[in-house]
Design an enzyme around this catalytic site. Structure first.
Site, short mmCIF file in Angstrom:
data_model
loop_
_atom_site.label_atom_id
_atom_site.label_comp_id
_atom_site.label_asym_id
_atom_site.label_seq_id
_atom_site.Cartn_x
_atom_site.Cartn_y
_atom_site.Cartn_z
CG ASP A 25 14.35 12.99 38.53
OD1 ASP A 25 13.45 13.78 38.88
OD2 ASP A 25 14.59 13.05 37.27
CG ASP A 37 8.90 13.75 34.59
OD1 ASP A 37 8.27 13.02 34.23
OD2 ASP A 37 8.88 14.80 35.42
#
Ligand code: BG6
Ligand code: MG
Length: 225
Positions: A24, A26
């Site tokens: 991922d 952020d």
């Protein structure tokens, strides 16, 4: 902690060789929370909506339009049309992109590029699996776009997390089945996506600089000694 030595403990899970890692963006590679918060706050203030860090936390991993809907839960004005909502989301994004212009590699934990390089040397394929449509710009600002073999992001999916589409696409872009991938994710929405996918997931613990499995009960660790 001595950050210079990294150890990939095992590439096997349940006897299966793991060949890819999907990260991922952020909250895992870089913390953009504060920038999202600043940008959404501007919109919330304009609409007289109470908005704080607790509400902001609910936006993690959630798409831009879904994030707006969460913020609008506190809206008490006249009903907004689809076009008005899209305008608000665009406005937020314009300000957010402006803030992203200040991003610099030195704002990233140095363990992140070191780890990525280390994993590549170990022969693992690396991908990004992010809901953000600004992914490529962020990777460019951080000067780490060359460390990934593939990018799956908000621009190539029709359903955002908690749907697993972004991770399935990331695995496809790596030419790997999802069961041969590990995912590193920090958001509740992302973890729900992984549950649906039944893949192993890891959480990047910023404090210790460790990658640790959660919830699977299986032995699988990538950690810094
Ligand atoms: C996710 C963030 O990575 O991307 C969410 O955790 C954000 O908070 C989502 O809403 C969409 O981002 P963007 O950059 O497309 O507005
Ligand atoms: Mg995240």
């Amino acid at each position: 902690m001595d950050g210079s030595f990294y150890r990939l403990d095992s590439k096997y899970h349940g006897g299966k060789l793991m060949r890819g890692i999907i990260f991922d963006l952020d909250g895992v590679i870089i913390s953009t929370d504060k920038l999202h918060y600043k940008a959404w706050k501007k919109i919330a203030d304009k609409l007289n909506i109470a908005f704080d860090e607790t509400i902001n936390n609910r936006l993690r991993g959630v798409s831009r339009m879904d994030s707006l809907e969460i913020i609008l839960e506190g809206y008490q004005g006249p009903a907004l049309s689809k076009m008005e909502k899209e305008k608000l989301a665009d406005e937020k994004n314009t300000f957010y992109v402006e803030l992203l212009g200040t991003l610099h590699p030195n704002q990233m934990d140095p363990q992140v590029p070191d780890t990525l390089q280390y994993l590549r040397k170990k022969g693992l394929k690396l991908a990004i699996g992010s809901s953000s449509k600004n992914t490529k710009y962020i990777l460019h600002q951080l000067e780490i776009e060359n460390l990934f073999d593939a990018v799956s992001d908000g621009t190539n999916i029709s359903k955002s997390k908690p749907d697993p589409e972004v991770f399935i696409k990331a695995a496809t872009f790596l030419n790997l089945p999802p069961e041969e991938c590990i995912v590193v994710e920090d958001a509740v929405a992302g973890l729900a996506a992984l549950k649906a996918l039944k893949v192993i997931f890891l959480k990047f613990l910023k404090k210790t600089g460790s990658f640790v499995t959660l919830g699977t009960g299986k032995y699988c660790e990538i950690y810094f000694s």
